[in-house]
Design an enzyme around this catalytic site. Structure first.
Site, PDB file in Angstrom:
ATOM      1  N   ASP A   1       0.870  -1.166   0.000  1.00 35.66           N
ATOM      2  CA  ASP A   1       0.000   0.000   0.000  1.00 35.66           C
ATOM      3  C   ASP A   1       0.914   1.225   0.000  1.00 35.66           C
ATOM      4  O   ASP A   1       2.104   1.141   0.317  1.00 35.66           O
ATOM      5  CB  ASP A   1      -0.917   0.001   1.222  1.00 35.66           C
ATOM      6  CG  ASP A   1      -2.232   0.724   0.953  1.00 35.66           C
ATOM      7  OD1 ASP A   1      -2.248   1.605   0.077  1.00 35.66           O
ATOM      8  OD2 ASP A   1      -3.231   0.412   1.617  1.00 35.66           O
ATOM      9  N   CYS A   2       0.364   2.368  -0.365  1.00 36.94           N
ATOM     10  CA  CYS A   2       1.222   3.518  -0.650  1.00 36.94           C
ATOM     11  C   CYS A   2       1.957   4.007   0.598  1.00 36.94           C
ATOM     12  O   CYS A   2       1.325   4.354   1.604  1.00 36.94           O
ATOM     13  CB  CYS A   2       0.408   4.628  -1.289  1.00 36.94           C
ATOM     14  SG  CYS A   2      -0.159   4.173  -2.938  1.00 36.94           S
TER      15      CYS A   2
END
Length: 623
Positions: free
Chosen positions: A146-147
């Site tokens: 995930d970012c």
């Protein structure tokens, strides 16, 4: 193209801001959704197995792996949250959707989550990424973070002592690409410090470039390839518009309809009052991670298409959060109308990514507005709810002056049309709730408590219809219709299941059981049987609805067993007075099993009951 969806986390807690993105709280349901979603995105058939030479139309990515269902609650954020999950709950609740996504859907991507699971960051967990996803499930694809999930392992969680340690942790665990800049900044220095080897980097590159090859990015001019003629003009095609409307129609759930208040008779409805902060906006329909709609039609505008002699509108609240309500003005309009439609609920200021709810009621003065208008109206009113997560509307459920309740969720761009059609009988609602609707008191349960099973010794009530033992506003799978359906078991091909594995039989304090792994795939496959159900439309209107088949144990709710669990669902369309037969395929090793405390799937000896509607059929499991 890589498409970072679907979100297949279990909708464990009704306060979760991103629950609106998921298909619901049941692992089997979420798994079926994941498989269909992935196959569609990647260019496979609905049944699977039709990808040509492994080539992909687009690459689907199942997220957020794993036990991720808290964004920002009471100061606890997803970035620092350590999800304490038992092996039991991991095995039969949190992991099954991801397993289905990989094994059946053949997803080419997985996204590891921000949170830690039992102390280990998801993106740095070798057991999750390599031993489970790749080796046990056979995952062949790339794993993305995930970012900025790699950065938080050092910067916020403090799990890694140095940035280079975070890089080493995720690459050695089996992650391939970072959404963010951490790998770009620190991989070279991690190699120089001998914290990570080029072998790990090569593996990541191989996984990434393999997906690019499967997307045919190296096969020449993309305009000349199989999917090279897809362009934006197809987005708003009539086929897609029809599909958006059908999806909105099918998703509407009728929660209450006293004295058949709905549908309104078009020829006899002379005046309407449409009130509420969600009545004259189409923005609410889109939820989060939304695209640009092709058309914008509000519920009010769609109602006005029915050419009722008099339709008056008032917003009722200043905003959806309703910090101020115009009760007097709304009441005056309501007094003049034959029928009143109140459109309330939530929006993205109440529930969204990075924002979980703190309560389960309608926001601000909405409830007061609804009660005041209901008291003043000539007839019982219709309440329409737009919200992603459940709300406690017990006050409306129990109030005789509120005759009907419709839940439309966030129904997409065609939601206004679908709601209006439902109000006037051009759509017969057949949707079923994908989540349990809890009372307001459920907020006493900390959102950080990941346990699925109830704990009577401490008063912990458990979660979801499978384990929750407390009061409910509405149950999972609940939903009414303008017609009446009845269900009957025509045949069940096996009433008795003999598990002749004497050496594998074990005993607990309350029952004997065998492990599914000891039974083995061949024996499991040999026990598969069918259950045929006749569905009758006993009413006066044609309808479409999903038929739900559950299984329950007479010992349900005890010692970690589910109260009941979903076996399958099939959509049926029937004209008035007609019937149809539906066949369910039942796999005892999958549908009759649950996880023990060690995370092993087991089947107990005893009588189980297949349930459809009010009908039950016993199946005996014999050792």
């Amino acid at each position: 193209m890589t498409f970072w969806a679907p979100n297949i986390n279990i909708f464990r807690d009704p306060r979760w801001g991103r629950g609106q993105e998921t298909p619901g709280e049941d692992p089997l349901l979420v798994g079926k959704y994941a498989v269909a979603y992935v196959r569609g995105i990647q260019g496979d058939s609905f049944e699977g197995g039709k990808l040509k030479n492994g080539n992909l139309k687009a690459s689907a990515c199942c997220k957020h792996y794993t036990a991720h269902d808290l964004d920002n609650w009471n100061g606890v954020t997803r970035y620092i949250f350590d999800a304490k999950v038992s092996r039991q709950d991991l095995a039969d609740t949190y992991q099954p959707p991801f397993r289905a996504c990989v094994e059946e859907g053949q997803a080419s991507g997985i996204m590891c989550a921000y949170n830690r699971v039992n102390g280990v960051p998801s993106c740095a967990d070798y057991d999750l990424l390599t031993l489970t996803a790749r080796q046990q499930w056979g995952f062949q694809g790339y794993i993305a973070s995930d970012c900025d999930a790699v950065g938080i392992i050092h910067d916020q969680q403090g799990y890694a002592k140095e940035p280079e340690d975070a890089v080493a942790d995720v690459l050695k665990a089996g992650m391939d690409v970072n959404c963010g800049s951490y790998l770009r900044k620190y991989t070279k220095s991690a190699v120089a410090k001998k914290k990570v080897s080029e072998v790990d980097i090569d593996r990541a590159l191989e996984n990434l470039f393999t997906i690019r090859m499967r997307l045919r990015l190296f096969d020449g001019d993309p305009r000349k390839l199989e999917f090279g003629n897809i362009d934006p003009t197809g987005v708003c095609s009539q086929t897609h518009l029809n599909l958006a409307l059908e999806a909105a129609r099918s998703s509407i759930v009728l929660l209450k309809n006293d004295d058949a208040l709905l549908p309104f008779l078009k020829t006899k409805t002379k005046s309407l009052a449409v009130i509420g902060p969600n009545a004259n906006t189409s923005e609410r329909f889109l939820g989060n991670y939304e695209g640009f709609p092709c058309n914008k039609i509000t519920i009010l505008e769609a109602i006005e298409r029915y050419n009722i002699s008099s339709t008056k509108y008032h917003q009722g609240c200043n905003f959806v959060n309703c910090t101020a309500a115009s009760v007097y003005e709304a009441v005056e309009i309501a007094k003049q109308a034959d029928y009143v439609i109140l459109v309330v609920g939530l929006d993205q200021t109440s529930e969204r990514e990075k924002h979980d709810r703190l309560d389960l009621g309608l926001p601000g003065f909405q409830e007061n507005l609804v009660k005041s208008v209901a008291e003043a109206a000539k007839r019982p009113l219709v309440l329409v709810l737009l919200c992603g997560g459940p709300v406690d509307v017990s006050f409306a459920k129990e109030n005789p002056k509120i005759g009907s309740i419709l839940w439309a969720g966030y129904p997409g761009e065609s939601g206004g049309i679908a709601v209006a059609e439902t109000l006037f009988g051009d759509n017969n609602p057949g949707g079923k709730l994908p989540v349990t609707w809890y009372p307001k008191d459920f907020t006493k349960v900390p959102m950080t408590d990941m346990r699925m099973r109830a704990d009577p010794s401490t008063g912990y009530p458990g979660r979801t219809y499978r384990f929750y033992n407390g009061p409910k506003v509405f149950e999972f799978g609940y939903g009414l219709s303008y017609t009446n359906y009845s269900y009957y078991f025509i045949s069940v091909s096996r009433d008795n299941l003999l598990l002749s594995h004497e050496n594998a039989i074990k005993k607990s304090s309350s029952a004997r059981f065998v492990s599914v792994s000891d039974v083995g795939k061949e024996s499991c496959d040999s026990m598969i049987f069918s259950a045929q159900v006749r569905v009758n439309n006993d009413g006066e209107m044609a309808g479409k609805h999903p038929v739900l088949l559950f299984v329950r144990s007479k010992n349900g709710g005890n010692n970690g067993r589910p109260w009941k669990q979903l076996v399958g669902f099939e959509s049926v369309s029937l004209n008035a007075g007609k019937s149809a037969e539906v066949e369910f395929v039942v796999n005892p090793c999958e549908h009759f099993s649950y996880a023990d405390v060690d995370g092993l799937m087991v089947i107990e000896e005893g009588t189980l009951y297949l349930i459809v509607g009010e009908e039950e059929h016993p199946v005996n499991v014999v050792f």
